[in-house]
Design a protein around this motif. Structure first.
Motif, short mmCIF file in Angstrom:
data_model
loop_
_atom_site.label_atom_id
_atom_site.label_comp_id
_atom_site.label_asym_id
_atom_site.label_seq_id
_atom_site.Cartn_x
_atom_site.Cartn_y
_atom_site.Cartn_z
N ASN A 74 0.80 -1.22 0.00
CA ASN A 74 0.00 0.00 0.00
C ASN A 74 0.84 1.27 0.00
O ASN A 74 0.31 2.36 0.23
CB ASN A 74 -0.94 0.01 1.22
N THR A 81 4.58 3.29 -1.87
CA THR A 81 5.42 3.34 -3.06
C THR A 81 6.87 3.51 -2.64
O THR A 81 7.17 3.79 -1.48
CB THR A 81 5.03 4.52 -3.98
N HIS A 108 -8.91 8.15 -13.24
CA HIS A 108 -8.04 9.23 -12.78
C HIS A 108 -8.34 9.60 -11.33
O HIS A 108 -7.44 9.73 -10.50
CB HIS A 108 -8.20 10.45 -13.68
N LEU A 110 -7.01 7.07 -8.82
CA LEU A 110 -5.58 7.19 -8.55
C LEU A 110 -5.29 8.34 -7.59
O LEU A 110 -4.52 8.21 -6.65
CB LEU A 110 -4.81 7.41 -9.86
N VAL A 111 -5.92 9.46 -7.85
CA VAL A 111 -5.62 10.66 -7.06
C VAL A 111 -6.17 10.54 -5.65
O VAL A 111 -5.52 10.92 -4.67
CB VAL A 111 -6.18 11.91 -7.77
N GLY A 161 -6.98 7.79 -4.02
CA GLY A 161 -6.60 6.59 -3.29
C GLY A 161 -7.69 5.55 -3.18
O GLY A 161 -7.63 4.67 -2.33
N ASP A 203 -3.18 -1.74 -7.89
CA ASP A 203 -3.37 -0.35 -7.49
C ASP A 203 -2.05 0.28 -7.06
O ASP A 203 -1.73 1.41 -7.43
CB ASP A 203 -4.36 -0.26 -6.33
N GLY A 204 -1.26 -0.48 -6.29
CA GLY A 204 0.04 0.04 -5.87
C GLY A 204 0.95 0.29 -7.04
O GLY A 204 1.66 1.31 -7.10
N LYS A 218 -0.25 3.49 -8.94
CA LYS A 218 0.06 4.72 -8.19
C LYS A 218 1.55 5.02 -8.25
O LYS A 218 1.95 6.19 -8.37
CB LYS A 218 -0.42 4.59 -6.75
N GLU A 219 2.38 3.98 -8.17
CA GLU A 219 3.82 4.21 -8.24
C GLU A 219 4.23 4.67 -9.63
O GLU A 219 5.07 5.57 -9.76
CB GLU A 219 4.59 2.96 -7.83
N MET A 264 2.44 6.35 -11.69
CA MET A 264 2.02 7.74 -11.83
C MET A 264 3.07 8.68 -11.24
O MET A 264 3.40 9.73 -11.82
CB MET A 264 0.67 7.97 -11.15
#
Length: 381
Positions: free
Chosen positions: A214, A216, A267, A270-271, A273, A282-283, A286-287, A289
């Motif tokens: 959870n 990055t 979008h 991602l922003v 959470g 998901d992790g 996000k990483e 991004m």
């Protein structure tokens, strides 16, 4: 090769371009995308020929991924793969454009020298280059000289990809001097350096830490600081592309979740959470991004199912592509973006615009961030 070829129905605003190992370095350095690492002992010949792996670049590893006693087996397996692919192309069963970019991660400078001496022109014709683990200023020059020698002997272009992951780059008291030394050592060999890679896992191990599913790599402060300095030294003026650290968790989402996934606003998820697919993916998203925002291009992966997600995240949305074209086609000053929502300052944004256009050529242009999962999951736009 062409990114996203698994989804033949997706409607891009601008289609991604084809590439192979002979593509000009200035563009090829953006083409690696999600680079799959695998043990050098693994046999993937038929999977590549039958297009069962949605990867556009992969590394056959002779270092951490195998036991030392398996090194002779790995070396022979790699050479057998190169012979096989060269034969397939010569006999018309596949073309060079069907072949992913292939690299060999050597074990150490001595093994690189002995392996390079065994390499034939036939094998080199389908090999793109080498990864150099634990790359440091003490051994760099010898490694680079070997790279030049094998290129001259075989009359080909084989690129090098240094991996910055050792204590010299991780520890603050030595980092700046080490990075400066490496930049100066690499400068005369720049045309043979396709990419600078980073070892987030190795650097984390030096501090006895590991990011969770959870979080990055940017949440690990000592590693984040090292990555920031590596970008500072090597991501200036578009001289080099720098690839992001590996994501360590495997994908495992259920097909029956896909319809629900598509309905969500990608979008905003991602922003804010919110859940997108599952914690592992998901992790990763996000990483990536954050990788992209900080200027990394591409990412090391350890499972082929990650490739679609990483490569889709490096597509360019139509609005930023239009901004980049507007900036590159304007002589100077400040202008309002076509969408009207931001200021485009021609001088300061010029290098950003060059990178956006290069990414657009390689990964394509899509409508917006919500198109990313449609692309990954094979949906029409």
């Amino acid at each position: 090769m062409r990114h996203h070829s698994y989804n033949q129905h997706f409607q891009f605003v601008r289609e991604p371009e084809n590439f192979n190992k002979f593509t000009e370095r200035e563009l090829l350095q953006y083409c690696l995308g999600a680079t799959l690492y695998m043990p050098g002992t693994k046999d993937i010949k038929e999977k590549i020929v039958n297009r069962q792996l949605d990867v556009t670049s992969f590394v056959m590893c002779c270092e951490d991924a195998i036991k030392e006693e398996d090194l002779p087996l790995a070396e022979q397996n790699i050479l057998d793969h190169m012979d096989f692919f060269a034969d397939q192309i010569a006999e018309g069963r596949m073309s060079l454009d069907d072949l992913p970019l292939i690299f060999v991660r050597v074990r150490n400078p001595e093994q690189f020298k002995s392996f390079a001496a065994r390499l034939t022109a036939k094998q080199a014709s389908v090999l793109t280059g080498f990864n150099f683990p634990k790359f440091n200023s003490r051994t760099a020059l010898g490694v680079l000289k070997t790279l030049v020698e094998v290129n001259k002997r075989l009359g080909v272009i084989l690129y090098g990809m240094p991996i910055l992951e050792g204590a010299e780059c991780a520890f603050r008291e030595s980092r700046n001097q080490e990075l400066l030394l490496l930049r100066n050592i690499l400068e005369p060999y720049k045309d043979l350096i396709l990419n600078i890679r980073v070892g987030g896992t190795d650097m984390s191990s030096l501090f006895g830490v590991r990011r969770g599913i959870n979080s990055t790599v940017y949440d690990i402060m000592p590693v984040r600081d090292a990555l920031s300095d590596i970008l500072n030294f090597f991501n200036r003026y578009c001289d080099y592309s720098v690839s992001a650290a590996v994501w360590e968790y495997f994908r495992a989402y259920k097909d029956d979740d896909i319809d629900e996934v598509i309905k969500r606003n990608f979008h905003n998820a991602l922003v804010k959470g919110e859940d997108i697919v599952n914690p592992a993916i998901d992790g990763l998203l996000k990483e990536v991004m954050l990788d992209r925002a900080n200027g990394f291009i591409g990412k090391t992966i350890i499972h082929p199912t990650h490739a679609k997600f990483v490569n889709a995240m490096f597509t360019v949305v139509e609005e930023e592509y239009n901004d980049a074209i507007q900036i590159l086609n304007t002589s100077g000053g400040v202008i309002k973006s076509e969408g009207g929502g931001k200021m485009n300052e021609i001088g300061p944004h010029h290098r950003w615009a060059e990178k956006i256009v290069a990414r657009a050529k390689v990964y394509g242009v899509i409508k917006n961030e919500d198109s990313v999962l449609n692309l990954v999951l094979g949906e029409r736009e």
